[in-house]
Scaffold this motif. Structure first.
Motif, mmCIF file in Angstrom:
data_model
loop_
_atom_site.group_PDB
_atom_site.id
_atom_site.type_symbol
_atom_site.label_atom_id
_atom_site.label_comp_id
_atom_site.label_asym_id
_atom_site.label_seq_id
_atom_site.Cartn_x
_atom_site.Cartn_y
_atom_site.Cartn_z
ATOM 1 N N ASP A 1 48.777 -71.808 36.405
ATOM 2 C CA ASP A 1 50.231 -71.801 36.394
ATOM 3 C C ASP A 1 50.690 -72.726 37.518
ATOM 4 O O ASP A 1 50.206 -72.617 38.651
ATOM 5 C CB ASP A 1 50.773 -70.396 36.607
ATOM 6 N N LEU A 2 51.607 -73.633 37.195
ATOM 7 C CA LEU A 2 52.059 -74.625 38.164
ATOM 8 C C LEU A 2 53.515 -74.397 38.531
ATOM 9 O O LEU A 2 54.314 -73.979 37.693
ATOM 10 C CB LEU A 2 51.892 -76.030 37.578
ATOM 11 N N PRO A 3 53.868 -74.703 39.770
ATOM 12 C CA PRO A 3 55.245 -74.478 40.230
ATOM 13 C C PRO A 3 56.166 -75.661 39.940
ATOM 14 O O PRO A 3 56.980 -76.039 40.780
ATOM 15 C CB PRO A 3 55.063 -74.256 41.732
ATOM 16 N N TYR A 4 55.996 -76.292 38.787
ATOM 17 C CA TYR A 4 56.930 -77.339 38.393
ATOM 18 C C TYR A 4 57.071 -77.403 36.884
ATOM 19 O O TYR A 4 56.288 -76.848 36.137
ATOM 20 C CB TYR A 4 56.589 -78.704 38.993
ATOM 21 N N ASP A 5 58.113 -78.090 36.468
ATOM 22 C CA ASP A 5 58.505 -78.167 35.070
ATOM 23 C C ASP A 5 57.459 -78.872 34.202
ATOM 24 O O ASP A 5 56.761 -79.770 34.676
ATOM 25 C CB ASP A 5 59.834 -78.923 35.000
ATOM 26 N N GLN A 6 57.387 -78.468 32.948
ATOM 27 C CA GLN A 6 56.443 -79.079 31.999
ATOM 28 C C GLN A 6 56.668 -80.582 31.867
ATOM 29 O O GLN A 6 55.708 -81.348 31.783
ATOM 30 C CB GLN A 6 56.595 -78.409 30.633
ATOM 31 N N SER A 7 57.920 -81.038 31.879
ATOM 32 C CA SER A 7 58.186 -82.469 31.739
ATOM 33 C C SER A 7 57.610 -83.259 32.917
ATOM 34 O O SER A 7 57.106 -84.367 32.750
ATOM 35 C CB SER A 7 59.679 -82.743 31.585
ATOM 36 N N CYS B 1 55.219 -73.967 34.613
ATOM 37 C CA CYS B 1 54.503 -74.180 33.364
ATOM 38 C C CYS B 1 53.048 -73.751 33.532
ATOM 39 O O CYS B 1 52.543 -73.650 34.642
ATOM 40 C CB CYS B 1 54.597 -75.626 32.884
ATOM 41 N N ARG B 2 52.413 -73.493 32.423
ATOM 42 C CA ARG B 2 50.992 -73.153 32.409
ATOM 43 C C ARG B 2 50.264 -74.314 31.753
ATOM 44 O O ARG B 2 50.699 -74.841 30.740
ATOM 45 C CB ARG B 2 50.756 -71.865 31.623
ATOM 46 N N ILE C 1 52.411 -75.303 28.597
ATOM 47 C CA ILE C 1 53.294 -74.280 28.037
ATOM 48 C C ILE C 1 54.393 -74.010 29.057
ATOM 49 O O ILE C 1 54.098 -73.623 30.189
ATOM 50 C CB ILE C 1 52.514 -72.977 27.767
ATOM 51 N N PRO C 2 55.662 -74.202 28.695
ATOM 52 C CA PRO C 2 56.727 -73.883 29.648
ATOM 53 C C PRO C 2 56.824 -72.375 29.864
ATOM 54 O O PRO C 2 56.709 -71.596 28.924
ATOM 55 C CB PRO C 2 57.991 -74.427 28.966
ATOM 56 N N LEU C 3 56.980 -71.979 31.116
ATOM 57 C CA LEU C 3 57.085 -70.558 31.455
ATOM 58 C C LEU C 3 58.478 -70.172 31.944
ATOM 59 O O LEU C 3 58.775 -69.000 32.077
ATOM 60 C CB LEU C 3 56.069 -70.189 32.538
#
Length: 117
Positions: free
Chosen positions: A5-11, A104-105, A97-99
């Motif tokens: 899981d990342l602390p930034y947007d999928q884009s 995002c994951r 995958i947007p969370l």
């Protein structure tokens, strides 16, 4: 296989992953080295609403095989590389995958038909 899981947007994730030039700088000491930073030869083979097909290679070694890059909208990225004469190939598949806002994951799968590519 890897997920995180990342602390930034999928884009933001997708924008960075489809830019191979960022690896030697952004991942210095982990996946690359700043001394390998260089201009890349890039070709867009196809671009439409469904995604982008392209390829790239380093300019310091222009006779090396191309690395293909496919972005399949909205969230799948495929890198493929290999040596056809030796029958070796490999790649990486990245799926995001947007969370929620700024989260995002990612799911990552490396593959190859040989251990030492």
């Amino acid at each position: 296989m890897f997920s995180a899981d990342l602390p930034y947007d999928q884009s933001y994730f997708i924008e960075n992953i489809i830019d191979p030039a960022h690896v030697p700088i952004s991942h210095d000491g982990i996946m690359g080295s700043r001394k390998d930073a260089q201009a890349l030869e890039l070709e867009v083979i196809e671009s439409n609403i469904q995604g982008i097909k392209g390829r790239w290679r380093r300019t310091r070694t222009p006779n090396t095989p191309w690395i293909s890059l496919d972005f399949i909208a909205p969230n799948l990225i495929l890198y493929k590389f290999g040596n056809e004469q030796q029958g070796k190939f490999g790649g990486i598949a990245l799926y995001s995958i947007p969370l929620g806002k700024n989260r995002c994951r990612i799911l990552i799968r490396n593959y190859s038909n040989t251990i030492s590519l």
